[in-house]
Write a protein that holds these residues in place. Structure first.
Motif, PDB file in Angstrom:
ATOM      1  N   LEU A   1       0.843  -1.205   0.000  1.00  0.00           N
ATOM      2  CA  LEU A   1       0.000   0.000   0.000  1.00  0.00           C
ATOM      3  C   LEU A   1       0.871   1.246   0.000  1.00  0.00           C
ATOM      4  O   LEU A   1       2.057   1.204   0.318  1.00  0.00           O
ATOM      5  CB  LEU A   1      -0.890   0.020   1.249  1.00  0.00           C
ATOM      6  CG  LEU A   1      -1.930  -1.092   1.355  1.00  0.00           C
ATOM      7  CD1 LEU A   1      -2.700  -0.951   2.661  1.00  0.00           C
ATOM      8  CD2 LEU A   1      -2.888  -1.087   0.169  1.00  0.00           C
ATOM      9  N   ASP A   2       0.252   2.383  -0.314  1.00  0.00           N
ATOM     10  CA  ASP A   2       0.998   3.636  -0.323  1.00  0.00           C
ATOM     11  C   ASP A   2       1.359   4.059   1.100  1.00  0.00           C
ATOM     12  O   ASP A   2       0.961   3.425   2.075  1.00  0.00           O
ATOM     13  CB  ASP A   2       0.188   4.742  -1.036  1.00  0.00           C
ATOM     14  CG  ASP A   2      -1.153   5.032  -0.346  1.00  0.00           C
ATOM     15  OD1 ASP A   2      -1.404   4.501   0.759  1.00  0.00           O
ATOM     16  OD2 ASP A   2      -1.956   5.786  -0.913  1.00  0.00           O
ATOM     17  N   TYR A   3       2.113   5.146   1.182  1.00  0.00           N
ATOM     18  CA  TYR A   3       2.561   5.651   2.486  1.00  0.00           C
ATOM     19  C   TYR A   3       1.385   5.826   3.440  1.00  0.00           C
ATOM     20  O   TYR A   3       1.471   5.530   4.631  1.00  0.00           O
ATOM     21  CB  TYR A   3       3.285   6.996   2.265  1.00  0.00           C
ATOM     22  CG  TYR A   3       3.535   7.759   3.538  1.00  0.00           C
ATOM     23  CD1 TYR A   3       4.635   7.470   4.333  1.00  0.00           C
ATOM     24  CD2 TYR A   3       2.637   8.749   3.951  1.00  0.00           C
ATOM     25  CE1 TYR A   3       4.855   8.157   5.507  1.00  0.00           C
ATOM     26  CE2 TYR A   3       2.855   9.436   5.127  1.00  0.00           C
ATOM     27  CZ  TYR A   3       3.959   9.141   5.905  1.00  0.00           C
ATOM     28  OH  TYR A   3       4.165   9.812   7.075  1.00  0.00           O
ATOM     29  N   PHE A   4       0.258   6.330   2.910  1.00  0.00           N
ATOM     30  CA  PHE A   4      -0.894   6.617   3.758  1.00  0.00           C
ATOM     31  C   PHE A   4      -1.674   5.368   4.148  1.00  0.00           C
ATOM     32  O   PHE A   4      -2.498   5.400   5.052  1.00  0.00           O
ATOM     33  CB  PHE A   4      -1.836   7.605   3.050  1.00  0.00           C
ATOM     34  CG  PHE A   4      -1.221   8.965   2.877  1.00  0.00           C
ATOM     35  CD1 PHE A   4      -1.179   9.852   3.927  1.00  0.00           C
ATOM     36  CD2 PHE A   4      -0.649   9.329   1.678  1.00  0.00           C
ATOM     37  CE1 PHE A   4      -0.586  11.107   3.790  1.00  0.00           C
ATOM     38  CE2 PHE A   4      -0.052  10.573   1.525  1.00  0.00           C
ATOM     39  CZ  PHE A   4      -0.021  11.469   2.584  1.00  0.00           C
ATOM     40  N   GLY A   5      -1.449   4.257   3.423  1.00  0.00           N
ATOM     41  CA  GLY A   5      -2.180   3.029   3.725  1.00  0.00           C
ATOM     42  C   GLY A   5      -3.565   2.989   3.100  1.00  0.00           C
ATOM     43  O   GLY A   5      -4.436   2.269   3.568  1.00  0.00           O
ATOM     44  N   ARG A   6      -3.755   3.744   2.016  1.00  0.00           N
ATOM     45  CA  ARG A   6      -5.099   3.848   1.436  1.00  0.00           C
ATOM     46  C   ARG A   6      -5.260   3.151   0.095  1.00  0.00           C
ATOM     47  O   ARG A   6      -6.355   2.731  -0.257  1.00  0.00           O
ATOM     48  CB  ARG A   6      -5.469   5.324   1.255  1.00  0.00           C
ATOM     49  CG  ARG A   6      -5.585   6.048   2.589  1.00  0.00           C
ATOM     50  CD  ARG A   6      -5.788   7.531   2.393  1.00  0.00           C
ATOM     51  NE  ARG A   6      -5.620   8.217   3.657  1.00  0.00           N
ATOM     52  CZ  ARG A   6      -5.256   9.481   3.780  1.00  0.00           C
ATOM     53  NH1 ARG A   6      -5.026  10.215   2.706  1.00  0.00           N
ATOM     54  NH2 ARG A   6      -5.121  10.025   4.965  1.00  0.00           N
ATOM     55  N   HIS A   7      -4.207   3.070  -0.693  1.00  0.00           N
ATOM     56  CA  HIS A   7      -4.324   2.527  -2.049  1.00  0.00           C
ATOM     57  C   HIS A   7      -3.173   1.585  -2.383  1.00  0.00           C
ATOM     58  O   HIS A   7      -2.048   1.787  -1.934  1.00  0.00           O
ATOM     59  CB  HIS A   7      -4.310   3.659  -3.090  1.00  0.00           C
ATOM     60  CG  HIS A   7      -5.480   4.577  -2.991  1.00  0.00           C
ATOM     61  ND1 HIS A   7      -5.436   5.753  -2.282  1.00  0.00           N
ATOM     62  CD2 HIS A   7      -6.732   4.490  -3.511  1.00  0.00           C
ATOM     63  CE1 HIS A   7      -6.621   6.354  -2.367  1.00  0.00           C
ATOM     64  NE2 HIS A   7      -7.421   5.604  -3.100  1.00  0.00           N
ATOM     65  N   PHE A   8      -3.487   0.609  -3.260  1.00  0.00           N
ATOM     66  CA  PHE A   8      -2.418  -0.160  -3.893  1.00  0.00           C
ATOM     67  C   PHE A   8      -1.833   0.698  -5.013  1.00  0.00           C
ATOM     68  O   PHE A   8      -2.356   1.771  -5.349  1.00  0.00           O
ATOM     69  CB  PHE A   8      -2.984  -1.458  -4.493  1.00  0.00           C
ATOM     70  CG  PHE A   8      -3.428  -2.456  -3.476  1.00  0.00           C
ATOM     71  CD1 PHE A   8      -2.514  -3.316  -2.884  1.00  0.00           C
ATOM     72  CD2 PHE A   8      -4.768  -2.561  -3.121  1.00  0.00           C
ATOM     73  CE1 PHE A   8      -2.930  -4.246  -1.947  1.00  0.00           C
ATOM     74  CE2 PHE A   8      -5.190  -3.485  -2.189  1.00  0.00           C
ATOM     75  CZ  PHE A   8      -4.278  -4.331  -1.596  1.00  0.00           C
ATOM     76  N   LEU A   9      -0.775   0.180  -5.639  1.00  0.00           N
ATOM     77  CA  LEU A   9      -0.115   0.904  -6.735  1.00  0.00           C
ATOM     78  C   LEU A   9      -1.076   1.284  -7.855  1.00  0.00           C
ATOM     79  O   LEU A   9      -0.887   2.278  -8.526  1.00  0.00           O
ATOM     80  CB  LEU A   9       0.955  -0.004  -7.349  1.00  0.00           C
ATOM     81  CG  LEU A   9       2.377   0.082  -6.833  1.00  0.00           C
ATOM     82  CD1 LEU A   9       3.222  -0.938  -7.543  1.00  0.00           C
ATOM     83  CD2 LEU A   9       2.932   1.471  -7.044  1.00  0.00           C
ATOM     84  N   ASP A  10      -2.071   0.455  -8.105  1.00  0.00           N
ATOM     85  CA  ASP A  10      -2.983   0.703  -9.227  1.00  0.00           C
ATOM     86  C   ASP A  10      -4.227   1.464  -8.779  1.00  0.00           C
ATOM     87  O   ASP A  10      -5.238   1.439  -9.483  1.00  0.00           O
ATOM     88  CB  ASP A  10      -3.374  -0.605  -9.906  1.00  0.00           C
ATOM     89  CG  ASP A  10      -3.878  -1.640  -8.918  1.00  0.00           C
ATOM     90  OD1 ASP A  10      -3.949  -1.340  -7.705  1.00  0.00           O
ATOM     91  OD2 ASP A  10      -4.201  -2.756  -9.352  1.00  0.00           O
ATOM     92  N   ASP A  11      -4.147   2.112  -7.643  1.00  0.00           N
ATOM     93  CA  ASP A  11      -5.248   2.931  -7.131  1.00  0.00           C
ATOM     94  C   ASP A  11      -6.373   2.106  -6.511  1.00  0.00           C
ATOM     95  O   ASP A  11      -7.342   2.667  -6.008  1.00  0.00           O
ATOM     96  CB  ASP A  11      -5.828   3.850  -8.227  1.00  0.00           C
ATOM     97  CG  ASP A  11      -5.928   5.290  -7.737  1.00  0.00           C
ATOM     98  OD1 ASP A  11      -5.305   5.594  -6.710  1.00  0.00           O
ATOM     99  OD2 ASP A  11      -6.634   6.088  -8.366  1.00  0.00           O
TER     100      ASP A  11
ATOM    101  N   ALA B   1      -0.365  12.997   6.795  1.00  0.00           N
ATOM    102  CA  ALA B   1       0.560  13.821   5.994  1.00  0.00           C
ATOM    103  C   ALA B   1       1.657  14.412   6.847  1.00  0.00           C
ATOM    104  O   ALA B   1       2.786  14.574   6.418  1.00  0.00           O
ATOM    105  CB  ALA B   1      -0.228  14.941   5.295  1.00  0.00           C
ATOM    106  N   THR B   2       1.328  14.743   8.101  1.00  0.00           N
ATOM    107  CA  THR B   2       2.340  15.363   8.966  1.00  0.00           C
ATOM    108  C   THR B   2       3.296  14.332   9.543  1.00  0.00           C
ATOM    109  O   THR B   2       4.290  14.687  10.130  1.00  0.00           O
ATOM    110  CB  THR B   2       1.677  16.062  10.159  1.00  0.00           C
ATOM    111  OG1 THR B   2       0.908  15.100  10.873  1.00  0.00           O
ATOM    112  CG2 THR B   2       0.806  17.213   9.726  1.00  0.00           C
TER     113      THR B   2
END
Ligand code: SF4
Length: 464
Positions: free
Chosen positions: A407-417, A456-457
């Motif tokens: 998942l992305d840094y935020f933990g919300r999406h895989f690479l393909d969105d 984000a912070t």
């Protein structure tokens, strides 16, 4: 309030206010925009943290009733408790390089939106650990680095010879990196560096020189990692990629291990730390054991794949000790773990042990990466659709556990969105995300947890 406030749209947008925080006490609400702090425009999350570090700070916000200024009184280290949608509000600094191995070149449509943004932003390096090349720093950026001491930064070096580095970056005007790292160090900004190695390009004597040059900058340079280039089949056939996309074969990996070992011994003797670290991929490709935990000196480049396998093993040793004290009886339970093909053998061994110790059936499923090509074998580059393709219709048990690194840094999406919830729906079962086996055991004992989300912070209070 000055008239130089450039906020529009979601810039400075407060996404959430932490319950019980000072911000909540002050009546700040989601949807408001942060405009100024201490009389200065707030350009991004870094400014926000920097300017809010004082004990008494006037803070100007814009909301439904128009702009207002409140006075924040707090301990310098206290976090106000605001969460923002984005970290950089005044446009992300874009990359001005053309690396032949750049993943973004081969990306089809439909991937995570942020992936199409070729960012090379020192602020995101400071906040989230992104690697940057320092090829796009303006005088204003240097002035800001000096004022705010944004460190440590993660820096992609690849080679210290100026001409070779320019060739690798595809950027004839890339400034020399050694003076830049020294300048940062003189400002009190330390760096973690990486050398992404393309066989036949920047290895051999070039690698020796890069190691010597970077090690000579210790303690300004705190770590040097050596990482194999991601030889994606998607980039094959692109003339610019010629010669750069050679796979890391076992014998080659053994050569790299042999080459760096004397340096690692020397640095441990001279500095009391290894300083130079190889990506796990080299050890796994070579069929060699990964070094002991002490070798990694605190795992400064863990997120870069340096020492992940050792940490996984360490965590498992601790989990086994806990199981010996407090057994987990899970007979009849059945769960599936999925990962990239690189981690598969190690994970299978741990899962087999965990099955014996708990009575649960813990299957491990390796997911080949047909999207980028099978040579890309790390879990972190598996898109959601690859998990779906590989796992749909299989006997998966009660729930699935996937690597958090996918998942992305935020933990919300895989690479393909794709979002985790979409994959859950497609596969018809809950999904937990984990870095470690102990988390898998926690999921079995309780239930799979949604991915831990980063803000984000990054939750950082200012430390100048
Ligand atoms: S630095 Fe190179 S690899 Fe990174 S985004 Fe820029 S071109 Fe791509």
């Amino acid at each position: 309030m000055s008239d130089a406030v450039p906020h529009r749209g979601s810039r400075g947008l407060v996404e959430a206010v932490r319950p019980g925080s000072l911000a909540e006490e002050l009546g700040i609400a989601p949807g408001e925009l942060v405009l100024e702090a201490a009389g200065r425009p707030v350009r991004d999350v870094v400014d926000y943290q920097f300017l809010l570090a004082d004990e008494v700070v006037p803070l100007t916000l814009d909301g439904p009733a128009g702009p207002r200024t409140i006075v924040v009184k707090k301990h310098p280290d206290e976090d106000l408790g605001l969460e923002f949608a984005d970290a950089a509000w005044d446009d992300t600094r874009l990359c001005n390089n053309k690396c032949p191995f750049c993943f973004l070149k081969g990306l089809p449509r439909g991937m995570r939106r942020t992936l199409y943004v070729k960012d090379d932003d020192y602020r995101l390096s400071f906040l989230h650990g992104n690697f940057v090349t320092l090829t796009n720093l303006s005088d204003d950026d240097w002035a800001r680095l000096e004022e705010q001491r944004l460190g440590p930064l993660n820096v992609s070096v690849h080679a210290t010879e100026p001409a070779l580095r320019r060739r690798i970056l595809g950027n004839p005007s890339a400034p020399e990196i050694v003076p830049q790292l020294r300048r940062l160090g003189d400002l009190g900004i330390y760096t973690n560096t990486q050398l992404v190695i393309s066989p036949g390009i920047n290895d051999g004597a070039h690698l020796d020189r890069s190691i010597e040059d970077l090690a000579a900058l210790y303690p300004y340079v705190q770590s040097i990692s050596v990482v194999p280039v991601g030889a994606s089949e998607r980039l094959e056939g692109m003339p610019s990629g010629e010669g750069f996309l050679i796979e890391c074969e076992p014998e080659y990996a053994r050569e790299i291990i042999r080459q760096v070992r004397p340096y690692q011994r020397r640095f441990r003797r001279d500095h009391g730390r290894t300083l130079l670290y190889l990506a796990d991929e080299y050890y796994l490709a070579a069929g060699a054991g990964v070094p002991a935990a002490g070798h990694y000196d605190g795992f400064a480049q863990y997120e870069n794949g340096i020492g992940m396998t050792r940490k996984l093993l360490l965590d498992w040793q601790a989990a086994k000790r806990r199981l010996a004290r407090r057994p987990l009886v899970a007979s009849g339970r059945h769960v599936t773990l999925a990962c990239g093909t690189l981690a598969d053998p190690a994970l299978k061994r741990l899962a087999a042990e965990a099955s014996v110790l708990t009575g649960a059936r813990i299957d491990v499923h390796a997911v080949p990466n047909y999207f980028f090509g099978e040579r890309i074998n790390v879990s972190g580059l598996l898109p959601g659709q690859e998990f779906q393709r590989e796992l749909a219709g299989r006997e998966l048990g009660e729930f699935l556990v996937l690597p958090r690194s996918s998942l992305d840094y935020f933990g919300r999406h895989f690479l393909d969105d794709m979002r985790p919830v979409e994959l859950e729906q497609a596969l018809g079962r809950p999904i937990g995300f984990a870095y470690m086996m102990s988390e898998v055991l926690d999921f079995i004992a309780e239930e799979p947890a949604p991915p831990a989300e980063n803000t984000a912070t990054n939750g950082r209070a200012w430390s100048a």
